[in-house]
Design a protein around this motif. Structure first.
Motif, PDB file in Angstrom:
ATOM      1  N   PRO A 124       0.745  -1.211  -0.137  1.00 44.70           N
ATOM      2  CA  PRO A 124      -0.104  -0.063  -0.003  1.00 44.70           C
ATOM      3  C   PRO A 124       0.847   1.205  -0.024  1.00 44.70           C
ATOM      4  O   PRO A 124       1.981   1.305   0.833  1.00 44.70           O
ATOM      5  CB  PRO A 124      -0.751  -0.238   1.291  1.00 44.70           C
ATOM      6  CG  PRO A 124      -0.785  -1.392   1.699  1.00 44.70           C
ATOM      7  CD  PRO A 124       0.587  -2.049   1.399  1.00 44.70           C
ATOM      8  N   THR A 125       0.511   2.110  -0.785  1.00 44.04           N
ATOM      9  CA  THR A 125       1.134   3.555  -1.090  1.00 44.04           C
ATOM     10  C   THR A 125       0.107   4.505  -1.423  1.00 44.04           C
ATOM     11  O   THR A 125      -0.594   4.098  -2.127  1.00 44.04           O
ATOM     12  CB  THR A 125       2.621   3.340  -1.646  1.00 44.04           C
ATOM     13  OG1 THR A 125       3.289   4.514  -1.504  1.00 44.04           O
ATOM     14  CG2 THR A 125       2.440   3.149  -3.113  1.00 44.04           C
ATOM     15  N   THR A 126       0.489   5.828  -1.268  1.00 43.66           N
ATOM     16  CA  THR A 126      -0.212   6.901  -1.850  1.00 43.66           C
ATOM     17  C   THR A 126       0.477   7.277  -3.173  1.00 43.66           C
ATOM     18  O   THR A 126       1.679   7.755  -2.831  1.00 43.66           O
ATOM     19  CB  THR A 126      -0.511   7.936  -0.817  1.00 43.66           C
ATOM     20  OG1 THR A 126      -1.159   7.732   0.229  1.00 43.66           O
ATOM     21  CG2 THR A 126      -1.429   9.204  -1.609  1.00 43.66           C
ATOM     22  N   VAL A 127      -0.079   7.331  -4.405  1.00 47.60           N
ATOM     23  CA  VAL A 127       0.676   7.801  -5.494  1.00 47.60           C
ATOM     24  C   VAL A 127       0.082   9.446  -5.697  1.00 47.60           C
ATOM     25  O   VAL A 127      -0.983   9.481  -5.975  1.00 47.60           O
ATOM     26  CB  VAL A 127       0.181   6.720  -6.666  1.00 47.60           C
ATOM     27  CG1 VAL A 127       1.021   7.347  -7.836  1.00 47.60           C
ATOM     28  CG2 VAL A 127       0.787   5.328  -6.161  1.00 47.60           C
ATOM     29  N   ASP A 128       0.793  10.090  -6.012  1.00 51.18           N
ATOM     30  CA  ASP A 128       0.728  11.352  -6.365  1.00 51.18           C
ATOM     31  C   ASP A 128       0.693  11.786  -7.711  1.00 51.18           C
ATOM     32  O   ASP A 128       1.494  11.356  -8.669  1.00 51.18           O
ATOM     33  CB  ASP A 128       1.854  12.338  -5.997  1.00 51.18           C
ATOM     34  CG  ASP A 128       1.653  13.699  -6.391  1.00 51.18           C
ATOM     35  OD1 ASP A 128       0.833  14.336  -6.949  1.00 51.18           O
ATOM     36  OD2 ASP A 128       2.727  14.686  -6.274  1.00 51.18           O
ATOM     37  N   PRO A 129      -0.801  11.722  -8.006  1.00 50.25           N
ATOM     38  CA  PRO A 129      -1.176  11.857  -9.454  1.00 50.25           C
ATOM     39  C   PRO A 129      -0.279  12.815 -10.438  1.00 50.25           C
ATOM     40  O   PRO A 129       0.066  12.701 -11.475  1.00 50.25           O
ATOM     41  CB  PRO A 129      -2.593  12.074  -9.671  1.00 50.25           C
ATOM     42  CG  PRO A 129      -2.834  12.884  -8.384  1.00 50.25           C
ATOM     43  CD  PRO A 129      -1.782  12.241  -7.334  1.00 50.25           C
ATOM     44  N   TYR A 130      -0.040  13.839  -9.879  1.00 45.83           N
ATOM     45  CA  TYR A 130       0.797  14.954 -10.577  1.00 45.83           C
ATOM     46  C   TYR A 130       2.141  14.523 -10.814  1.00 45.83           C
ATOM     47  O   TYR A 130       2.759  14.709 -11.714  1.00 45.83           O
ATOM     48  CB  TYR A 130       1.009  16.296  -9.828  1.00 45.83           C
ATOM     49  CG  TYR A 130      -0.490  16.905  -9.739  1.00 45.83           C
ATOM     50  CD1 TYR A 130      -0.717  17.916 -10.746  1.00 45.83           C
ATOM     51  CD2 TYR A 130      -1.304  16.612  -8.785  1.00 45.83           C
ATOM     52  CE1 TYR A 130      -1.863  18.674 -10.709  1.00 45.83           C
ATOM     53  CE2 TYR A 130      -2.761  17.303  -8.793  1.00 45.83           C
ATOM     54  CZ  TYR A 130      -2.973  18.105  -9.970  1.00 45.83           C
ATOM     55  OH  TYR A 130      -4.246  18.766  -9.825  1.00 45.83           O
ATOM     56  N   ALA A 131       2.875  13.968  -9.747  1.00 44.79           N
ATOM     57  CA  ALA A 131       4.261  13.219  -9.855  1.00 44.79           C
ATOM     58  C   ALA A 131       4.010  12.303 -11.039  1.00 44.79           C
ATOM     59  O   ALA A 131       5.285  12.188 -11.781  1.00 44.79           O
ATOM     60  CB  ALA A 131       4.726  12.903  -8.704  1.00 44.79           C
TER      61      ALA A 131
END
Length: 339
Positions: A272-279
């Motif tokens: 599990p991880t949060t993915v930054d859509p902008y990055a």
């Protein structure tokens, strides 16, 4: 490099023997990779043990060998560590090249053999450990930090301007020029999107992790039995983890699997991880722009490279294929149309 450099194989073998204390019985050039600054060889020692010899010129940085050595020692099994010279260094000098020696792993890259389900899982797990690595200050200080530089965006734009006014006698350069003219609007759109997203990330200063920075099918080696290795650590960087995460579902392994299937397997290993859509969007666009810029500089500013030139043109053109990296970058962009 698809054509061997001017150095003789005897000269390379002598360097390996002098620097690493390895008596070489045979050495043979391997026509692998798209990097014109890197040549690789298979060396066979007198005792029958095979080794992988890498010659690197131009922008060699010692972190390209010290970082994978550190990560391997810390137990990340998916990294092949370089071997030390008799003097304790991880490379030797030979004319304009650095010579690096590795154990030889018999296998196939991701272009030659598709990753199995478990290998996608293993790739995700390995990158999670790499991103979480805590480095000693002396090593961390050697690794460049992400600046979202406009260097390659400017270079790609300059190549677009160049093909409108210059002509080339070299047939590969001429074909590239015509291709760029036909794709001008698309390339400018990619440059613009990457530039605008870079501004967003510069303003945010996201958290940085140790990143390989060049994960793609050619830099992942799989072997019989299922083991997987991440190779070619020439350009590690401290960057948002999305620098590497963009590979899962990003088209960097061809079209053997649907992007959603790649992501599902990869994140089963990564966790599990949060993915930054902008990055994520930035790195997918920027990676394409980088490829365009690098291949344009190689093909338009020089007539060197021999067989590498045709391959470089094919690599550049492949980004524009239906279902290729550009299509995927557009379809996966979750920045709400902002870019």
């Amino acid at each position: 490099m698809l054509e061997s450099p001017s150095l003789s194989e005897d000269t390379i073998a002598a360097c390996v023997q002098d620097a690493f204390g390895l008596r070489v019985a045979q050495i043979a050039f391997l026509p692998l990779g798209a990097d014109m600054n890197t040549a690789v060889y298979r060396a066979l020692a007198e005792d029958g043990t095979p080794y992988f010899v890498k010659l690197r010129r131009a922008d060699f940085d010692e972190v390209a060998v010290s970082l994978p050595k550190f990560l391997s020692v810390r137990g990340i099994e998916q990294i092949i560590p370089p071997l030390a010279t008799r003097a304790g260094r991880l490379w030797a000098d030979l004319d304009s090249y650095k010579v690096i020696l590795y154990p030889f792993i018999e296998g196939h890259n991701g272009y030659e053999a598709a990753l199995a389900d478990q290998q996608w899982v293993d790739l995700g797990a390995a990158l999670r450990r790499i991103h979480a690595a805590e480095l000693p200050a002396a090593l961390a200080n050697l690794i460049p930090q992400e600046t979202y530089s406009s260097r390659w965006r400017e270079s790609a734009s300059a190549s677009l301007a160049r093909v409108e006014k210059d002509t080339w006698s070299d047939p590969v350069a001429g074909r590239l020029a015509e291709f760029l003219k036909a794709r001008r609007a698309e390339v400018l759109d990619l440059v613009g999107r990457a530039g605008r997203l870079a501004q967003v990330l510069q303003a945010r200063s996201p958290e940085l992790a140790v990143c390989h920075s060049d994960i793609h099918a050619g830099n992942v080696l799989t072997v019989r039995g299922g083991a997987l290795y991440i190779v070619d650590w020439d350009n590690p960087i401290l960057a948002p983890k999305e620098r590497d995460l963009m590979v899962a579902g990003g088209g960097q392994f061809g079209s053997r699997r649907a992007p959603q299937e790649e992501e599902l397997l990869f994140y089963r290993g990564y966790g599990p991880t949060t993915v930054d859509p902008y990055a994520l969007a930035y790195y997918r666009y920027e990676r394409i722009v980088d490829d365009i810029a690098v291949f344009c500089e190689q093909l338009l500013l020089s007539d060197e490279g021999g067989a590498d030139r045709e391959q470089s043109l094919r690599y550049l053109e492949s980004n524009f294929l239906p279902g290729g990296t550009i299509d995927i970058a557009y379809r996966s962009d979750r920045t709400a149309g902002w870019a």
